[in-house]
Design a protein around this motif. Structure first.
Motif, mmCIF file in Angstrom:
data_model
loop_
_atom_site.group_PDB
_atom_site.id
_atom_site.type_symbol
_atom_site.label_atom_id
_atom_site.label_comp_id
_atom_site.label_asym_id
_atom_site.label_seq_id
_atom_site.Cartn_x
_atom_site.Cartn_y
_atom_site.Cartn_z
ATOM 1 N N LEU A 55 4.239 10.372 -6.748
ATOM 2 C CA LEU A 55 5.291 10.892 -7.617
ATOM 3 C C LEU A 55 4.695 11.762 -8.725
ATOM 4 O O LEU A 55 5.347 12.683 -9.214
ATOM 5 C CB LEU A 55 6.109 9.743 -8.224
ATOM 6 N N ALA A 56 3.459 11.457 -9.121
ATOM 7 C CA ALA A 56 2.793 12.223 -10.175
ATOM 8 C C ALA A 56 1.815 13.250 -9.614
ATOM 9 O O ALA A 56 1.362 14.125 -10.344
ATOM 10 C CB ALA A 56 2.045 11.276 -11.109
ATOM 11 N N THR A 57 1.470 13.139 -8.343
ATOM 12 C CA THR A 57 0.541 14.073 -7.716
ATOM 13 C C THR A 57 1.245 14.709 -6.510
ATOM 14 O O THR A 57 2.301 14.244 -6.106
ATOM 15 C CB THR A 57 -0.729 13.343 -7.237
ATOM 16 N N PRO A 58 0.670 15.743 -5.947
ATOM 17 C CA PRO A 58 1.311 16.365 -4.788
ATOM 18 C C PRO A 58 1.405 15.408 -3.599
ATOM 19 O O PRO A 58 0.451 14.689 -3.297
ATOM 20 C CB PRO A 58 0.383 17.537 -4.448
ATOM 21 N N GLY A 59 2.551 15.403 -2.980
ATOM 22 C CA GLY A 59 2.746 14.557 -1.806
ATOM 23 C C GLY A 59 4.184 14.066 -1.732
ATOM 24 O O GLY A 59 4.941 14.173 -2.694
ATOM 25 N N PRO A 60 4.552 13.504 -0.602
ATOM 26 C CA PRO A 60 5.930 13.027 -0.409
ATOM 27 C C PRO A 60 6.137 11.649 -1.035
ATOM 28 O O PRO A 60 6.255 10.631 -0.346
ATOM 29 C CB PRO A 60 6.068 12.987 1.113
ATOM 30 N N GLY A 61 6.175 11.584 -2.355
ATOM 31 C CA GLY A 61 6.246 10.323 -3.069
ATOM 32 C C GLY A 61 7.478 9.497 -2.763
ATOM 33 O O GLY A 61 7.377 8.313 -2.453
ATOM 34 N N LEU A 107 0.833 -1.213 0.000
ATOM 35 C CA LEU A 107 0.000 0.000 0.000
ATOM 36 C C LEU A 107 0.868 1.265 0.000
ATOM 37 O O LEU A 107 0.595 2.215 -0.744
ATOM 38 C CB LEU A 107 -0.933 0.010 1.211
ATOM 39 N N LEU A 108 1.899 1.279 0.836
ATOM 40 C CA LEU A 108 2.801 2.435 0.863
ATOM 41 C C LEU A 108 3.526 2.596 -0.461
ATOM 42 O O LEU A 108 3.700 3.716 -0.959
ATOM 43 C CB LEU A 108 3.816 2.291 2.001
ATOM 44 N N LEU A 109 3.941 1.502 -1.045
ATOM 45 C CA LEU A 109 4.653 1.558 -2.320
ATOM 46 C C LEU A 109 3.761 2.116 -3.425
ATOM 47 O O LEU A 109 4.169 3.018 -4.167
ATOM 48 C CB LEU A 109 5.140 0.152 -2.682
ATOM 49 N N VAL A 110 2.539 1.631 -3.515
ATOM 50 C CA VAL A 110 1.607 2.124 -4.541
ATOM 51 C C VAL A 110 1.254 3.589 -4.280
ATOM 52 O O VAL A 110 1.233 4.406 -5.205
ATOM 53 C CB VAL A 110 0.340 1.242 -4.593
ATOM 54 N N ALA A 111 0.987 3.926 -3.027
ATOM 55 C CA ALA A 111 0.665 5.324 -2.703
ATOM 56 C C ALA A 111 1.837 6.239 -3.045
ATOM 57 O O ALA A 111 1.649 7.343 -3.573
ATOM 58 C CB ALA A 111 0.309 5.451 -1.228
ATOM 59 N N GLY A 112 3.052 5.793 -2.766
ATOM 60 C CA GLY A 112 4.224 6.597 -3.104
ATOM 61 C C GLY A 112 4.386 6.782 -4.600
ATOM 62 O O GLY A 112 4.725 7.870 -5.069
ATOM 63 N N LEU A 113 4.127 5.734 -5.365
ATOM 64 C CA LEU A 113 4.215 5.854 -6.820
ATOM 65 C C LEU A 113 3.166 6.810 -7.360
ATOM 66 O O LEU A 113 3.431 7.593 -8.280
ATOM 67 C CB LEU A 113 4.084 4.479 -7.473
ATOM 68 N N VAL A 114 1.967 6.785 -6.767
ATOM 69 C CA VAL A 114 0.926 7.736 -7.172
ATOM 70 C C VAL A 114 1.360 9.153 -6.824
ATOM 71 O O VAL A 114 1.181 10.089 -7.606
ATOM 72 C CB VAL A 114 -0.429 7.384 -6.508
#
Length: 97
Positions: free
Chosen positions: A29-35, A20-27
């Protein structure tokens, strides 16, 4: 028996949380947030049980460190060459007040 059940539960929980963390981080990377931070956190959680995740986390951290070193070196060269844009004072219209 109890210890085996607990370790199996931990494996499943860490695997789900890590993915879940890995997928959220990948998302992120393209949207605002600490990817990148979230990707590394996901790999750290997965790395507790999976060797591939631990190796990948090491590679990602090394590339982040190398990129930071390259940026600092480039900024140092720009300062040495005098290419830094000076900060200008904001214009204040004294007659308007």
């Amino acid at each position: 028996m109890k210890r085996t059940l607990l370790s199996g539960t931990r494996l499943v929980a860490d695997t789900v949380l890590g993915h879940l963390l890995l997928v959220a981080g990948l998302v992120m990377l393209a949207t605002p947030g600490p990817g990148l931070v979230t990707v590394v956190a996901g790999l750290a959680v997965l790395g507790r049980h999976y060797r591939w995740a631990s190796r990948l986390r090491t590679i990602v951290l090394r590339r982040i460190r190398d990129a930071g070193t390259a940026v600092r070196a480039r900024m140092g060269r720009r300062r040495a060459d005098g290419h830094v844009v000076p900060v200008e004072e904001p214009h204040v219209d004294r007659d308007a007040a």
